[in-house]
Write an enzyme that holds these catalytic residues in place. Structure first.
Site, PDB file in Angstrom:
ATOM      1  N   GLN A   1     -18.437  -8.496  14.579  1.00  0.00           N
ATOM      2  CA  GLN A   1     -17.006  -8.742  14.424  1.00  0.00           C
ATOM      3  C   GLN A   1     -16.536  -8.327  13.028  1.00  0.00           C
ATOM      4  O   GLN A   1     -17.168  -8.650  12.039  1.00  0.00           O
ATOM      5  CB  GLN A   1     -16.722 -10.227  14.663  1.00  0.00           C
ATOM      6  CG  GLN A   1     -16.856 -10.635  16.119  1.00  0.00           C
ATOM      7  CD  GLN A   1     -15.684 -10.176  16.956  1.00  0.00           C
ATOM      8  OE1 GLN A   1     -14.632  -9.820  16.437  1.00  0.00           O
ATOM      9  NE2 GLN A   1     -15.864 -10.177  18.268  1.00  0.00           N
TER      10      GLN A   1
ATOM     11  N   CYS B   1      -1.973   6.979   6.382  1.00  0.00           N
ATOM     12  CA  CYS B   1      -3.260   6.530   6.899  1.00  0.00           C
ATOM     13  C   CYS B   1      -3.128   6.079   8.363  1.00  0.00           C
ATOM     14  O   CYS B   1      -3.945   6.413   9.210  1.00  0.00           O
ATOM     15  CB  CYS B   1      -3.772   5.418   5.999  1.00  0.00           C
ATOM     16  SG  CYS B   1      -5.014   4.361   6.695  1.00  0.00           S
TER      17      CYS B   1
ATOM     18  N   CYS C   1      -8.547  -8.144  23.913  1.00  0.00           N
ATOM     19  CA  CYS C   1      -7.982  -7.496  22.721  1.00  0.00           C
ATOM     20  C   CYS C   1      -6.832  -6.572  23.104  1.00  0.00           C
ATOM     21  O   CYS C   1      -6.326  -5.840  22.260  1.00  0.00           O
ATOM     22  CB  CYS C   1      -9.063  -6.761  21.942  1.00  0.00           C
ATOM     23  SG  CYS C   1     -10.031  -5.653  22.951  1.00  0.00           S
TER      24      CYS C   1
ATOM     25  N   TYR D   1     -19.687  -8.896  29.104  1.00  0.00           N
ATOM     26  CA  TYR D   1     -19.308  -8.011  27.995  1.00  0.00           C
ATOM     27  C   TYR D   1     -19.689  -8.720  26.685  1.00  0.00           C
ATOM     28  O   TYR D   1     -18.854  -8.905  25.800  1.00  0.00           O
ATOM     29  CB  TYR D   1     -17.806  -7.708  28.013  1.00  0.00           C
ATOM     30  CG  TYR D   1     -17.266  -7.222  29.340  1.00  0.00           C
ATOM     31  CD1 TYR D   1     -17.255  -5.856  29.648  1.00  0.00           C
ATOM     32  CD2 TYR D   1     -16.760  -8.113  30.294  1.00  0.00           C
ATOM     33  CE1 TYR D   1     -16.745  -5.400  30.861  1.00  0.00           C
ATOM     34  CE2 TYR D   1     -16.254  -7.664  31.504  1.00  0.00           C
ATOM     35  CZ  TYR D   1     -16.233  -6.314  31.782  1.00  0.00           C
ATOM     36  OH  TYR D   1     -15.723  -5.872  32.969  1.00  0.00           O
TER      37      TYR D   1
ATOM     38  N   CYS E   1      -8.302  -0.003  -0.717  1.00  0.00           N
ATOM     39  CA  CYS E   1      -7.652  -0.434   0.515  1.00  0.00           C
ATOM     40  C   CYS E   1      -7.572  -1.948   0.484  1.00  0.00           C
ATOM     41  O   CYS E   1      -8.572  -2.637   0.278  1.00  0.00           O
ATOM     42  CB  CYS E   1      -8.430   0.037   1.744  1.00  0.00           C
ATOM     43  SG  CYS E   1      -7.799  -0.703   3.259  1.00  0.00           S
TER      44      CYS E   1
ATOM     45  N   CYS F   1       0.852  -1.187   0.000  1.00  0.00           N
ATOM     46  CA  CYS F   1       0.000   0.000   0.000  1.00  0.00           C
ATOM     47  C   CYS F   1       0.888   1.238   0.000  1.00  0.00           C
ATOM     48  O   CYS F   1       1.863   1.302   0.745  1.00  0.00           O
ATOM     49  CB  CYS F   1      -0.877  -0.024   1.260  1.00  0.00           C
ATOM     50  SG  CYS F   1      -1.811   1.488   1.518  1.00  0.00           S
TER      51      CYS F   1
ATOM     52  N   CYS G   1      -2.390   0.544   9.462  1.00  0.00           N
ATOM     53  CA  CYS G   1      -1.589  -0.682   9.424  1.00  0.00           C
ATOM     54  C   CYS G   1      -0.152  -0.339   9.821  1.00  0.00           C
ATOM     55  O   CYS G   1       0.618   0.154   9.014  1.00  0.00           O
ATOM     56  CB  CYS G   1      -1.594  -1.277   8.026  1.00  0.00           C
ATOM     57  SG  CYS G   1      -3.230  -1.688   7.441  1.00  0.00           S
TER      58      CYS G   1
ATOM     59  N   ASP H   1     -15.144 -10.921  27.853  1.00  0.00           N
ATOM     60  CA  ASP H   1     -14.517 -10.341  26.659  1.00  0.00           C
ATOM     61  C   ASP H   1     -14.610  -8.822  26.745  1.00  0.00           C
ATOM     62  O   ASP H   1     -15.338  -8.188  25.983  1.00  0.00           O
ATOM     63  CB  ASP H   1     -15.260 -10.875  25.415  1.00  0.00           C
ATOM     64  CG  ASP H   1     -14.649 -10.397  24.111  1.00  0.00           C
ATOM     65  OD1 ASP H   1     -13.558  -9.783  24.134  1.00  0.00           O
ATOM     66  OD2 ASP H   1     -15.269 -10.631  23.053  1.00  0.00           O
TER      67      ASP H   1
HETATM   68  N1  SAH Z   1     -18.161 -10.530  23.183  1.00  0.00           N
HETATM   69  C1  SAH Z   1     -18.589  -9.685  22.111  1.00  0.00           C
HETATM   70  C2  SAH Z   1     -18.252  -8.199  22.284  1.00  0.00           C
HETATM   71  C3  SAH Z   1     -16.920  -7.859  22.847  1.00  0.00           C
HETATM   72  S1  SAH Z   1     -16.506  -6.147  22.723  1.00  0.00           S
HETATM   73  C4  SAH Z   1     -18.099 -10.225  20.794  1.00  0.00           C
HETATM   74  O1  SAH Z   1     -17.274 -11.117  20.737  1.00  0.00           O
HETATM   75  O2  SAH Z   1     -18.567  -9.764  19.755  1.00  0.00           O
HETATM   76  C5  SAH Z   1     -16.716  -5.606  24.386  1.00  0.00           C
HETATM   77  C6  SAH Z   1     -18.155  -5.321  24.751  1.00  0.00           C
HETATM   78  O3  SAH Z   1     -18.191  -4.885  26.114  1.00  0.00           O
HETATM   79  C7  SAH Z   1     -18.819  -4.216  23.943  1.00  0.00           C
HETATM   80  O4  SAH Z   1     -20.018  -4.741  23.421  1.00  0.00           O
HETATM   81  C8  SAH Z   1     -19.106  -3.114  24.967  1.00  0.00           C
HETATM   82  O5  SAH Z   1     -20.315  -2.428  24.703  1.00  0.00           O
HETATM   83  C9  SAH Z   1     -19.201  -3.898  26.254  1.00  0.00           C
HETATM   84  N2  SAH Z   1     -18.915  -3.153  27.495  1.00  0.00           N
HETATM   85  C10 SAH Z   1     -17.985  -2.188  27.700  1.00  0.00           C
HETATM   86  N3  SAH Z   1     -17.970  -1.811  28.982  1.00  0.00           N
HETATM   87  C11 SAH Z   1     -18.916  -2.534  29.629  1.00  0.00           C
HETATM   88  C12 SAH Z   1     -19.376  -2.590  30.974  1.00  0.00           C
HETATM   89  N4  SAH Z   1     -18.828  -1.817  31.906  1.00  0.00           N
HETATM   90  N5  SAH Z   1     -20.354  -3.458  31.277  1.00  0.00           N
HETATM   91  C13 SAH Z   1     -20.895  -4.267  30.320  1.00  0.00           C
HETATM   92  N6  SAH Z   1     -20.503  -4.257  29.035  1.00  0.00           N
HETATM   93  C14 SAH Z   1     -19.531  -3.403  28.691  1.00  0.00           C
END
Ligand code: SAH
Length: 446
Positions: free
Chosen positions: A279, A75, A404, A308, A155, A69, A78, A377
């Site tokens: 995702q 940008c 992440c 989450y 892209c 790229c 990456c 998560d």
């Molecule tokens: N497990 C899902 C999303 C993960 S991203 C997947 O795999 O697609 C993290 C998520 O946590 C987001 O949806 C965000 O809105 C949520 N989040 C962030 N802070 C939070 C909190 N304090 N309590 C509950 N959820 C929360």
């Protein structure tokens, strides 16, 4: 400019964000984006901001390759595009293992699941439309931390369809003389296009974000976009006249098709609209979720909390293996979507709670709720001490932590390790060419 000095430096290391590191006068550490260890290069060093810019390489690293790229440094999305893919994987694995070692966390990752798709892996493309200095309509991503649009042709991370649509929109705007939005004067019509593609069903949603309801030549625009890009399955107009960097406004109107697309993740159907969280690299997301399921070794008696949970993807992907899943999420839209998706798939043993994950776990712990496994998560900022202490009170047999950001993962693991041991873990490469790495860690109660 007298604050800018030209210097020759040798890169001696790489930081956690994939940027090269060198020393000035043998003692002051400086950071040089896009430079690799052992390289020799000429840089511009700004005395005031301490920012460095690589302008020429005198000696190249053998892990360097020519990036595919031309604008990736402008940008900024990456950060590792100049590094061979296998080396990107090594960089990610070494980074996480080093962080674990530094904090004395007794586990080391052996594998990182490489992305099958090295390019065109993203299912979502978001571009801004602008007039350039020559009054020509251009489009592109925003430069990092700014409102400057870096004009784009194609892209690599996006599919051919997505690139073609972004391009077609600019052409049709030129043909129909539809003005792009001007941020300073707050005039013009089209601000952004948001393109979402369902890789499993080939359905494509295009959202045109306009500065308010006015959209001159709207029906002609739709007709031409469908003619140029017949694979587009639905088109939405979203009104956003606010002075904000948030792309989507609240109000929408469907211009063509159903207003949403359908995709499958781990065999579960998801309806995706312009605002649904989904995702970005769905192929790798499936492999990540499969790891969660594998590590969980779930049984039909298990009550599982998916904290989450977003739109419920992970919880729903394990629902057929367990007794019950409770998803908790603090975003109202996502919870609504999760409930809708559970209904759509006739999954009866899941429930979704709109709450702060910490507040909810504290309540569960107070009520001595019985849970067998916890999946978490959290966003990049990680979880909270109160959440983790509540987990220890709830005593699930297993905790599966999807992260992440390895920095916050390490911090949170330290709280859990008083009662839990790490029994398994995997890394997944979701974002080729970037420093981002996704980690799954399985913990068992001692
Ligand atoms: N497990 C899902 C999303 C993960 S991203 C997947 O795999 O697609 C993290 C998520 O946590 C987001 O949806 C965000 O809105 C949520 N989040 C962030 N802070 C939070 C909190 N304090 N309590 C509950 N959820 C929360």
């Amino acid at each position: 400019m007298e604050n800018i000095k030209k210097l020759q430096v040798k890169c001696v290391g790489i930081n956690d964000f994939g940027q090269g590191e060198a020393f000035l006068d043998k003692k002051k550490k400086i950071v040089i984006p896009y430079m690799l260890p052992k390289e020799l290069g000429t840089i511009e060093y700004d005395k005031y901001t301490e920012r460095c810019k690589l302008i020429r390489l005198e000696k190249e690293s053998n892990i360097r390759e020519k990036p595919k790229c031309d604008i990736y440094q402008k940008c900024g999305s990456c950060q590792l595009l100049h590094m061979r893919y296998q080396e990107q994987l090594n960089f990610k694995k070494d980074l996480v293992n080093r962080l674990f070692k530094e904090e004395k966390i007794p586990f080391s990752f052996k594998e990182i699941l490489e992305s099958e798709k090295k390019s065109a892996y993203r299912n979502k493309m978001q571009v801004a439309y602008k007039l350039n200095k020559d009054q020509k309509i251009v489009y592109g991503f925003y430069e990092e931390d700014s409102h400057k649009v870096i004009p784009l042709d194609t892209c690599l991370n996006q599919s051919n369809y997505q690139n073609e649509i972004a391009h077609a929109i600019a052409l049709i705007m030129r043909e129909l003389r539809i003005a792009p939005y001007n941020e300073d004067k707050r005039i013009g019509v089209i601000r952004f296009a948001l393109i979402r593609e369902a890789f499993k069903t080939n359905q494509i949603l295009v959202t045109i974000v306009t500065n308010g309801e006015m959209f001159p030549a709207r029906s002609e625009f739709v007709k031409r976009l469908r003619a140029r890009c017949p694979y587009v399955t639905t088109i939405i107009q979203n009104y956003n006249s606010r002075k904000t960097s948030i792309i989507l406004g609240d109000t929408e109107r469907v211009l063509y098709g159903d207003g949403f697309i359908e995709d499958y993740l781990c065999g579960i159907k998801f309806n995706i609209s312009s605002k649904t969280f989904y995702q970005i690299n769905p192929l790798q997301a499936e492999r990540l979720y499969n790891k969660v399921s594998e590590f969980g070794e779930f049984t039909k008696d298990d009550v599982v909390v998916d904290a989450y949970c977003g739109v419920g993807t992970i919880g729903m992907s394990v629902a057929d293996k367990v007794k019950h899943v409770i998803g908790v999420e603090n975003n109202k839209n996502s919870v609504q979507c999760a409930k809708m998706n559970a209904n759509l798939n006739k999954i009866k043993n899941v429930e979704f709670v709109l709450d702060d994950a910490t507040d909810y776990l504290v309540k569960l712990a107070k009520n001595n709720a019985k849970i067998d496994a916890l999946i978490m998560d959290p966003p990049r900022s990680g979880s909270t001490v109160n959440f983790l202490e509540s987990v220890k009170k709830l005593k699930p047999k297993k905790v599966i932590y999807v992260s992440c950001d390895p920095h916050t993962l390490v911090r949170d693991l330290k709280t859990l390790l008083t009662d839990y041991s790490i029994t398994n873990g995997a890394l997944v490469d979701m974002f080729v060419g970037t420093y981002h790495v996704e980690c799954v860690v399985c913990l068992e109660r001692r």
